[in-house]
Design a protein around this motif. Structure first.
Motif, mmCIF file in Angstrom:
data_model
loop_
_atom_site.group_PDB
_atom_site.id
_atom_site.type_symbol
_atom_site.label_atom_id
_atom_site.label_comp_id
_atom_site.label_asym_id
_atom_site.label_seq_id
_atom_site.Cartn_x
_atom_site.Cartn_y
_atom_site.Cartn_z
ATOM 1 N N ARG A 1 31.033 -72.598 17.845
ATOM 2 C CA ARG A 1 32.525 -72.033 17.640
ATOM 3 C C ARG A 1 32.898 -72.376 18.855
ATOM 4 O O ARG A 1 34.270 -72.717 19.317
ATOM 5 N N TRP A 2 32.292 -71.882 20.147
ATOM 6 C CA TRP A 2 32.764 -71.860 21.585
ATOM 7 C C TRP A 2 32.966 -73.309 21.924
ATOM 8 O O TRP A 2 34.116 -73.667 22.524
ATOM 9 N N SER A 3 32.109 -74.333 21.644
ATOM 10 C CA SER A 3 32.349 -75.724 21.959
ATOM 11 C C SER A 3 33.631 -76.078 21.062
ATOM 12 O O SER A 3 34.439 -77.079 21.880
ATOM 13 N N GLU A 4 33.883 -75.961 19.916
ATOM 14 C CA GLU A 4 35.152 -76.140 19.196
ATOM 15 C C GLU A 4 36.367 -75.696 19.689
ATOM 16 O O GLU A 4 37.299 -76.382 19.960
ATOM 17 N N ASP A 5 36.574 -74.623 20.190
ATOM 18 C CA ASP A 5 37.446 -73.818 20.858
ATOM 19 C C ASP A 5 37.928 -74.842 22.442
ATOM 20 O O ASP A 5 38.874 -75.054 22.757
ATOM 21 N N ARG B 1 34.757 -79.734 22.892
ATOM 22 C CA ARG B 1 33.579 -80.081 23.609
ATOM 23 C C ARG B 1 32.682 -80.372 22.441
ATOM 24 O O ARG B 1 32.525 -79.608 21.527
ATOM 25 N N SER B 2 31.675 -81.361 22.592
ATOM 26 C CA SER B 2 30.379 -81.328 21.588
ATOM 27 C C SER B 2 29.677 -80.150 21.853
ATOM 28 O O SER B 2 29.729 -79.508 23.077
ATOM 29 N N LEU B 3 29.060 -79.833 20.894
ATOM 30 C CA LEU B 3 27.892 -78.660 20.960
ATOM 31 C C LEU B 3 27.078 -78.930 22.275
ATOM 32 O O LEU B 3 26.688 -78.103 23.193
ATOM 33 N N ASN B 4 26.354 -80.066 22.297
ATOM 34 C CA ASN B 4 25.726 -80.463 23.663
ATOM 35 C C ASN B 4 26.282 -80.425 24.865
ATOM 36 O O ASN B 4 25.608 -79.684 25.598
ATOM 37 N N ALA B 5 27.492 -80.901 25.049
ATOM 38 C CA ALA B 5 28.204 -80.867 26.104
ATOM 39 C C ALA B 5 28.483 -79.436 26.623
ATOM 40 O O ALA B 5 28.441 -78.912 27.763
ATOM 41 N N GLN B 6 28.737 -78.296 25.523
ATOM 42 C CA GLN B 6 29.243 -76.851 25.857
ATOM 43 C C GLN B 6 27.816 -76.364 26.320
ATOM 44 O O GLN B 6 27.885 -75.609 27.276
ATOM 45 N N ILE B 7 26.576 -76.628 25.653
ATOM 46 C CA ILE B 7 25.445 -76.197 25.970
ATOM 47 C C ILE B 7 24.931 -76.424 27.650
ATOM 48 O O ILE B 7 24.637 -75.651 28.398
ATOM 49 N N GLU B 8 25.317 -77.716 27.771
ATOM 50 C CA GLU B 8 24.965 -78.099 29.235
ATOM 51 C C GLU B 8 26.208 -77.498 30.300
ATOM 52 O O GLU B 8 25.653 -77.062 31.390
#
Length: 61
Positions: free
Chosen positions: A21-25, A28-35
């Motif tokens: 959800r945070w990455s969509e907000d 970013r892609s999920l991977n990019a958000q985690i990084e």
């Protein structure tokens, strides 16, 4: 660009859903958000060497 390495990550379903959800907000892609989150934590803890920002930080991928 820095070399990328694959790493399997075991993560709880609730944390994964929250990160998605945070990455969509953040558009970013999920991977990019985690990084992004990991880099931010490392920087705040003084454990990331200073240098050029990664592409993840630059373009919000």
């Amino acid at each position: 660009m820095a070399e990328k390495k694959a790493y399997p990550l075991r993560i709880s379903a609730a944390v994964l859903e929250a990160m998605q959800r945070w990455s969509e907000d953040e558009l970013r892609s999920l991977n990019a958000q985690i990084e992004y989150v990991l880099r931010d934590a490392l920087r705040k803890a003084g454990r990331l060497k200073p240098g050029k920002p990664s592409p993840v930080e630059d373009d919000g991928d």
